[in-house]
Motif scaffolding. Structure first.
Motif, PDB file in Angstrom:
ATOM      1  N   LEU A 139     -13.779  19.730   6.608  1.00 22.10           N
ATOM      2  CA  LEU A 139     -12.373  19.416   6.634  1.00 22.10           C
ATOM      3  C   LEU A 139     -11.901  20.242   5.137  1.00 22.10           C
ATOM      4  CD1 LEU A 139      -9.612  18.340   7.214  1.00 22.10           C
ATOM      5  CD2 LEU A 139     -10.491  16.192   6.012  1.00 22.10           C
ATOM      6  N   LEU A 140     -11.160  21.283   5.244  1.00 16.95           N
ATOM      7  CA  LEU A 140     -10.697  21.933   4.170  1.00 16.95           C
ATOM      8  C   LEU A 140      -9.274  21.888   4.217  1.00 16.95           C
ATOM      9  CD1 LEU A 140     -11.828  25.438   3.051  1.00 16.95           C
ATOM     10  CD2 LEU A 140      -9.562  25.105   3.098  1.00 16.95           C
ATOM     11  N   LEU A 141      -8.968  21.404   3.013  1.00 16.38           N
ATOM     12  CA  LEU A 141      -7.288  21.280   2.843  1.00 16.38           C
ATOM     13  C   LEU A 141      -6.808  22.147   1.651  1.00 16.38           C
ATOM     14  CD1 LEU A 141      -8.318  17.999   2.988  1.00 16.38           C
ATOM     15  CD2 LEU A 141      -6.127  17.901   3.903  1.00 16.38           C
ATOM     16  N   ARG A 142      -5.806  22.874   1.789  1.00 19.48           N
ATOM     17  CA  ARG A 142      -5.634  23.822   0.751  1.00 19.48           C
ATOM     18  C   ARG A 142      -4.020  24.125   0.396  1.00 19.48           C
ATOM     19  NH1 ARG A 142      -3.772  28.815   2.312  1.00 19.48           N
ATOM     20  NH2 ARG A 142      -4.035  29.486   4.587  1.00 19.48           N
ATOM     21  N   SER A 143      -3.673  24.386  -0.701  1.00 21.40           N
ATOM     22  CA  SER A 143      -2.466  24.345  -1.087  1.00 21.40           C
ATOM     23  C   SER A 143      -1.835  25.750  -1.222  1.00 21.40           C
ATOM     24  CB  SER A 143      -1.883  23.637  -2.550  1.00 21.40           C
ATOM     25  OG  SER A 143      -2.609  22.470  -2.779  1.00 21.40           O
ATOM     26  N   PRO A 144      -0.703  26.213  -0.428  1.00 18.47           N
ATOM     27  CA  PRO A 144      -0.547  27.780  -0.454  1.00 18.47           C
ATOM     28  C   PRO A 144       0.096  27.865  -1.869  1.00 18.47           C
ATOM     29  CG  PRO A 144       0.075  26.651   1.682  1.00 18.47           C
ATOM     30  CD  PRO A 144      -0.392  25.457   0.571  1.00 18.47           C
ATOM     31  N   LEU A 179      -3.080  22.346   5.701  1.00 13.36           N
ATOM     32  CA  LEU A 179      -2.151  22.860   4.433  1.00 13.36           C
ATOM     33  C   LEU A 179      -1.506  21.975   3.885  1.00 13.36           C
ATOM     34  CD1 LEU A 179      -0.602  26.381   5.889  1.00 13.36           C
ATOM     35  CD2 LEU A 179      -2.693  26.137   4.698  1.00 13.36           C
ATOM     36  N   CYS A 180      -1.545  21.777   2.450  1.00 16.43           N
ATOM     37  CA  CYS A 180      -0.821  21.146   1.737  1.00 16.43           C
ATOM     38  C   CYS A 180       0.458  21.856   1.205  1.00 16.43           C
ATOM     39  CB  CYS A 180      -1.693  20.413   0.676  1.00 16.43           C
ATOM     40  SG  CYS A 180      -3.190  19.750   0.961  1.00 16.43           S
ATOM     41  N   GLU A 181       1.419  21.720   1.813  1.00 17.18           N
ATOM     42  CA  GLU A 181       2.360  22.747   1.649  1.00 17.18           C
ATOM     43  C   GLU A 181       3.401  22.315   0.399  1.00 17.18           C
ATOM     44  OE1 GLU A 181       3.229  25.428   3.399  1.00 17.18           O
ATOM     45  OE2 GLU A 181       2.484  25.129   5.615  1.00 17.18           O
ATOM     46  N   ARG A 182       3.439  21.056   0.167  1.00 17.34           N
ATOM     47  CA  ARG A 182       4.252  20.754  -0.790  1.00 17.34           C
ATOM     48  C   ARG A 182       3.609  20.443  -2.280  1.00 17.34           C
ATOM     49  NH1 ARG A 182       6.577  15.372   0.534  1.00 17.34           N
ATOM     50  NH2 ARG A 182       4.467  14.994   1.295  1.00 17.34           N
ATOM     51  N   SER A 183       2.372  20.832  -2.505  1.00 14.02           N
ATOM     52  CA  SER A 183       1.349  20.483  -3.504  1.00 14.02           C
ATOM     53  C   SER A 183       0.835  21.805  -4.237  1.00 14.02           C
ATOM     54  CB  SER A 183       0.414  19.792  -3.124  1.00 14.02           C
ATOM     55  OG  SER A 183       0.643  18.463  -2.463  1.00 14.02           O
ATOM     56  N   PHE A 184       0.639  21.615  -5.577  1.00 14.73           N
ATOM     57  CA  PHE A 184      -0.058  22.719  -6.257  1.00 14.73           C
ATOM     58  C   PHE A 184      -1.630  22.546  -6.233  1.00 14.73           C
ATOM     59  CE2 PHE A 184       4.006  23.214  -9.055  1.00 14.73           C
ATOM     60  CZ  PHE A 184       4.694  23.988  -7.999  1.00 14.73           C
ATOM     61  N   HIS A 185      -2.183  22.521  -7.320  1.00 17.37           N
ATOM     62  CA  HIS A 185      -3.561  22.681  -7.274  1.00 17.37           C
ATOM     63  C   HIS A 185      -4.171  21.354  -7.094  1.00 17.37           C
ATOM     64  CE1 HIS A 185      -7.824  23.861  -7.792  1.00 17.37           C
ATOM     65  NE2 HIS A 185      -7.886  23.320  -8.745  1.00 17.37           N
ATOM     66  N   VAL A 186      -3.746  20.276  -8.022  1.00 17.89           N
ATOM     67  CA  VAL A 186      -4.192  19.125  -7.940  1.00 17.89           C
ATOM     68  C   VAL A 186      -3.672  18.244  -6.895  1.00 17.89           C
ATOM     69  CG1 VAL A 186      -4.959  17.127  -9.561  1.00 17.89           C
ATOM     70  CG2 VAL A 186      -4.657  19.245 -10.539  1.00 17.89           C
ATOM     71  N   THR A 210      -4.438  16.180  -4.745  1.00 18.63           N
ATOM     72  CA  THR A 210      -4.881  14.693  -4.596  1.00 18.63           C
ATOM     73  C   THR A 210      -3.904  13.788  -5.493  1.00 18.63           C
ATOM     74  OG1 THR A 210      -6.579  15.022  -6.428  1.00 18.63           O
ATOM     75  CG2 THR A 210      -7.235  15.269  -4.231  1.00 18.63           C
ATOM     76  N   LEU A 211      -3.172  14.333  -6.250  1.00 20.20           N
ATOM     77  CA  LEU A 211      -2.156  13.541  -7.288  1.00 20.20           C
ATOM     78  C   LEU A 211      -0.716  13.982  -6.911  1.00 20.20           C
ATOM     79  CD1 LEU A 211      -3.813  13.601 -10.611  1.00 20.20           C
ATOM     80  CD2 LEU A 211      -3.942  11.725  -9.415  1.00 20.20           C
ATOM     81  N   ASP A 212      -0.829  14.959  -5.787  1.00 17.09           N
ATOM     82  CA  ASP A 212       0.492  15.588  -5.466  1.00 17.09           C
ATOM     83  C   ASP A 212       1.328  14.778  -4.377  1.00 17.09           C
ATOM     84  OD1 ASP A 212       2.740  17.250  -6.245  1.00 17.09           O
ATOM     85  OD2 ASP A 212       1.243  18.958  -6.740  1.00 17.09           O
ATOM     86  N   HIS A 213       2.525  15.582  -3.835  1.00 17.73           N
ATOM     87  CA  HIS A 213       3.076  15.207  -2.731  1.00 17.73           C
ATOM     88  C   HIS A 213       2.172  14.915  -1.523  1.00 17.73           C
ATOM     89  CE1 HIS A 213       6.815  15.429  -4.968  1.00 17.73           C
ATOM     90  NE2 HIS A 213       6.470  16.835  -5.232  1.00 17.73           N
ATOM     91  N   ASP A 214       1.199  15.964  -1.351  1.00 17.33           N
ATOM     92  CA  ASP A 214       0.597  15.731   0.077  1.00 17.33           C
ATOM     93  C   ASP A 214      -0.875  14.842  -0.146  1.00 17.33           C
ATOM     94  OD1 ASP A 214       1.676  17.782   1.590  1.00 17.33           O
ATOM     95  OD2 ASP A 214       1.464  19.009  -0.084  1.00 17.33           O
ATOM     96  N   ALA A 215      -0.857  13.942  -1.298  1.00 19.86           N
ATOM     97  CA  ALA A 215      -2.051  12.966  -1.784  1.00 19.86           C
ATOM     98  C   ALA A 215      -2.159  12.243  -0.113  1.00 19.86           C
ATOM     99  CB  ALA A 215      -1.760  12.302  -2.585  1.00 19.86           C
ATOM    100  N   GLU A 216      -1.152  11.732   0.446  1.00 19.23           N
ATOM    101  CA  GLU A 216      -1.498  10.540   1.467  1.00 19.23           C
ATOM    102  C   GLU A 216      -1.982  11.534   2.735  1.00 19.23           C
ATOM    103  OE1 GLU A 216      -1.311   7.537   1.682  1.00 19.23           O
ATOM    104  OE2 GLU A 216      -0.758   7.430  -0.159  1.00 19.23           O
ATOM    105  N   LEU A 217      -1.487  12.859   2.812  1.00 15.42           N
ATOM    106  CA  LEU A 217      -1.899  13.690   4.004  1.00 15.42           C
ATOM    107  C   LEU A 217      -3.578  13.747   3.873  1.00 15.42           C
ATOM    108  CD1 LEU A 217      -1.931  15.829   6.534  1.00 15.42           C
ATOM    109  CD2 LEU A 217      -1.592  17.606   4.607  1.00 15.42           C
ATOM    110  N   ILE A 218      -3.859  13.981   2.664  1.00 12.62           N
ATOM    111  CA  ILE A 218      -5.408  14.214   2.146  1.00 12.62           C
ATOM    112  C   ILE A 218      -6.383  13.016   2.594  1.00 12.62           C
ATOM    113  CG2 ILE A 218      -7.220  14.594   0.258  1.00 12.62           C
ATOM    114  CD1 ILE A 218      -4.793  16.286  -1.044  1.00 12.62           C
ATOM    115  N   PHE A 219      -5.680  11.772   2.186  1.00 11.53           N
ATOM    116  CA  PHE A 219      -6.411  10.470   2.175  1.00 11.53           C
ATOM    117  C   PHE A 219      -6.420  10.381   3.660  1.00 11.53           C
ATOM    118  CE2 PHE A 219      -3.882   9.187  -1.713  1.00 11.53           C
ATOM    119  CZ  PHE A 219      -4.665  10.032  -2.819  1.00 11.53           C
TER     120      PHE A 219
END
Length: 257
Positions: free
Chosen positions: A187-192, A218-225, A227-236
């Motif tokens: 599973l790969l999650l990345r921020s554009p 894609l973590c569309e609303r987040s930067f590099h970190v 896991t602490l950003d807007h898409d954290a719940e998506l990652i979890f």
């Protein structure tokens, strides 16, 4: 040397399915703590070690090498495999690269891999000068804190030693050589909009691994970190769904959360 607040390693025992989480270069377990707690609340056994040279002051990182960071993760993986029936590895940035190398080296011991904005190659042409520059320039400004959320803070170093950056470059070469041996589900999650790690890193991972079961989000609303950003719940949630799909016995452990 005292630890920075939040840099403490994290371990929580749950059910027979375990997850080893790896933090990034100059970072700390704090960047992964909400991710770890979400998985632990769902009944998983979770471990987030503190890598050598991290979590104190940047000068302590100068005397460590990638082999030290990797050895710490290998020890934690061994403990988890003794404690759990199935183990997954996951990581952010350099931690994602380390997780991929663990998967390549340990094969069937690892049931699946989750990476968030993995760092597996150099994005700076000047990195070829590191063997020389590390003897001339002690440190450079840090790379922590690339987060879109204004209320989120990442704990880490405000500088990084070039000695450690040189070792990181050597680690990238090791990871790249290992990628074809990664055949576990991924599973790969990345921020554009990542300002630290370029999209070429994730592209390289997807191009070289041998995994057939591959999911990209894609973590569309987040930067590099992320896991602490807007898409954290998506990652979890994506991580938990990924683990439960591959390890059905993880679903039976919900009550432990």
């Amino acid at each position: 040397m005292p630890l920075l607040p939040g840099a403490e390693p994290y371990h929580r025992r749950g059910g027979p399915v375990g997850v080893l989480l790896c933090h990034g270069f100059t970072g700390a377990p704090q960047a992964l703590r909400p991710w770890a707690e979400h998985l632990a609340d769902a009944g998983l056994t979770v471990s987030v070690p503190l890598l050598p040279g991290h979590g104190t002051r940047w000068q302590d990182l100068r005397v460590t090498r990638w082999e030290d960071w990797y050895a710490e993760l290998s020890r934690e993986l061994l403990l988890l495999t003794e404690e759990c029936e199935r183990v997954f590895v996951a990581g952010l940035s350099m931690g994602g690269g380390l997780a991929l190398r663990l998967a390549a080296e340990h094969g069937d011991r690892i049931a699946g891999v989750v990476v968030v904005n993995p760092s597996v190659r150099s994005d700076n042409p000047a990195s070829v000068l590191l063997p020389v520059l590390r003897h001339l320039i002690p440190s450079r400004p840090g790379v922590v804190g690339d987060i879109a959320r204004p209320d989120a803070v990442e704990i880490g170093y405000d500088r990084y030693p070039l000695n450690a950056a040189w070792s990181l470059a050597r680690l990238w070469r090791e990871i790249q050589r290992a990628l074809p041996r990664v055949d576990q589900p991924l599973l790969l999650l990345r921020s554009p909009r990542d300002h630290v790690v370029s999209p070429a890193n994730s592209a390289l991972v997807l191009a070289r691994i041998s995994s057939i079961d591959v999911t990209e989000r894609l973590c569309e609303r987040s930067f590099h970190v992320a896991t602490l950003d807007h898409d954290a719940e998506l990652i979890f949630e994506e991580t938990l769904e990924f683990v439960r799909r591959l390890a059905p016995d993880a679903k039976a452990d919900d009550h432990q959360g």
